[in-house]
Every structure is written in C-alpha cells, then in structure tokens.
Scaffold this motif. Structure first.
Motif, PDB file in Angstrom:
ATOM      1  N   CYS A   9       2.660  14.679 -21.945  1.00  0.00           N
ATOM      2  CA  CYS A   9       2.133  16.034 -21.813  1.00  0.00           C
ATOM      3  C   CYS A   9       2.305  16.807 -23.120  1.00  0.00           C
ATOM      4  CB  CYS A   9       2.850  16.782 -20.695  1.00  0.00           C
ATOM      5  SG  CYS A   9       2.465  16.177 -19.059  1.00  0.00           S
ATOM      6  N   LYS A  10       1.469  17.809 -23.286  1.00  0.00           N
ATOM      7  CA  LYS A  10       1.539  18.683 -24.448  1.00  0.00           C
ATOM      8  C   LYS A  10       2.164  20.016 -24.044  1.00  0.00           C
ATOM      9  CE  LYS A  10      -2.560  16.788 -26.790  1.00  0.00           C
ATOM     10  NZ  LYS A  10      -2.191  15.464 -26.480  1.00  0.00           N
ATOM     11  N   THR A  11       2.732  20.701 -25.019  1.00  0.00           N
ATOM     12  CA  THR A  11       3.374  21.989 -24.778  1.00  0.00           C
ATOM     13  C   THR A  11       2.411  22.949 -24.089  1.00  0.00           C
ATOM     14  OG1 THR A  11       4.765  21.687 -26.724  1.00  0.00           O
ATOM     15  CG2 THR A  11       4.555  23.921 -25.891  1.00  0.00           C
ATOM     16  N   GLY A  12       2.904  23.616 -23.049  1.00  0.00           N
ATOM     17  CA  GLY A  12       2.115  24.592 -22.307  1.00  0.00           C
ATOM     18  C   GLY A  12       1.374  24.029 -21.116  1.00  0.00           C
ATOM     19  N   GLN A  13       1.279  22.716 -21.005  1.00  0.00           N
ATOM     20  CA  GLN A  13       0.538  22.131 -19.890  1.00  0.00           C
ATOM     21  C   GLN A  13       1.332  22.212 -18.590  1.00  0.00           C
ATOM     22  OE1 GLN A  13      -0.437  18.175 -21.462  1.00  0.00           O
ATOM     23  NE2 GLN A  13      -2.578  18.830 -21.586  1.00  0.00           N
ATOM     24  N   HIS A  14       0.598  22.373 -17.501  1.00  0.00           N
ATOM     25  CA  HIS A  14       1.170  22.353 -16.153  1.00  0.00           C
ATOM     26  C   HIS A  14       0.782  21.031 -15.504  1.00  0.00           C
ATOM     27  CE1 HIS A  14       1.178  26.671 -16.927  1.00  0.00           C
ATOM     28  NE2 HIS A  14       2.109  26.761 -15.993  1.00  0.00           N
ATOM     29  N   CYS A  15       1.696  20.463 -14.753  1.00  0.00           N
ATOM     30  CA  CYS A  15       1.408  19.220 -14.045  1.00  0.00           C
ATOM     31  C   CYS A  15       2.189  19.201 -12.740  1.00  0.00           C
ATOM     32  CB  CYS A  15       1.722  18.008 -14.920  1.00  0.00           C
ATOM     33  SG  CYS A  15       3.333  18.040 -15.686  1.00  0.00           S
ATOM     34  N   GLN A  16       1.803  18.266 -11.884  1.00  0.00           N
ATOM     35  CA  GLN A  16       2.447  18.104 -10.581  1.00  0.00           C
ATOM     36  C   GLN A  16       3.083  16.735 -10.522  1.00  0.00           C
ATOM     37  OE1 GLN A  16      -0.213  18.396  -7.226  1.00  0.00           O
ATOM     38  NE2 GLN A  16       1.467  19.017  -5.889  1.00  0.00           N
ATOM     39  N   LEU A  17       4.320  16.681 -10.060  1.00  0.00           N
ATOM     40  CA  LEU A  17       5.044  15.423  -9.987  1.00  0.00           C
ATOM     41  C   LEU A  17       4.451  14.531  -8.908  1.00  0.00           C
ATOM     42  CD1 LEU A  17       8.787  14.963 -10.421  1.00  0.00           C
ATOM     43  CD2 LEU A  17       7.630  13.715  -8.638  1.00  0.00           C
ATOM     44  N   LEU A  18       4.126  13.294  -9.280  1.00  0.00           N
ATOM     45  CA  LEU A  18       3.594  12.327  -8.322  1.00  0.00           C
ATOM     46  C   LEU A  18       4.681  11.393  -7.820  1.00  0.00           C
ATOM     47  CD1 LEU A  18       0.231  11.345 -10.056  1.00  0.00           C
ATOM     48  CD2 LEU A  18       0.585  12.928  -8.162  1.00  0.00           C
TER      49      LEU A  18
END
Length: 76
Positions: A9-18
C-alpha cells in the motif's frame, strides 16, 4: 478492488483487512493489536522499515515484515 498485502500500500490509502497469513503466534499477536477481518486500515506514513497505520481508530507502528502477512483489499 485489488487484493494485496499491506506492505504494498501507499501512504494515505485506505484498505480493508481480508485475512492474516503466517503462523498462529503471529496471527494472535496481530489480532491482539486490533487486526480483525473487515477492519479498515489506513497507511499514515512509512519510516524506513516501519509503517505507521490506523486500524479502526487506533494508531500504531508495525514492521514491514509483519505487514507482508496482512492481506488487504484496496478501498481508496
């Protein structure tokens, strides 16, 4: 969206744990830190081999080697 590990991931990105990968001890350590399926993670900054992240409102740093075991789905 795209599936990847947290270290990609890159700085500032939002993601959801799978899912969490690795041995049971590593998984339990991450769960105890607050990593749960469907947790929302934001990568705040990187400092060398460390990632400063926000997981469901809690902010802390983890090592890049731990981030490789956290599979996420990119949200933004």
């Amino acid at each position: 969206m795209k599936n990847m590990t947290l270290d990609q991931c890159k700085t500032g990105q939002h993601c959801q744990l799978l899912r969490l990968k690795g041995n049971v001890d590593l998984k339990m350590r991450l769960v105890n830190l607050g990593f749960h399926t469907h947790s929302i993670i934001q990568l705040l900054m990187t400092r060398g081999q460390n990632f400063v992240i926000n997981v469901d409102g809690s902010r802390f740093a983890i090592d890049k080697t731990y981030a490789k075991f956290i599979e996420v789905e990119l949200l933004s």
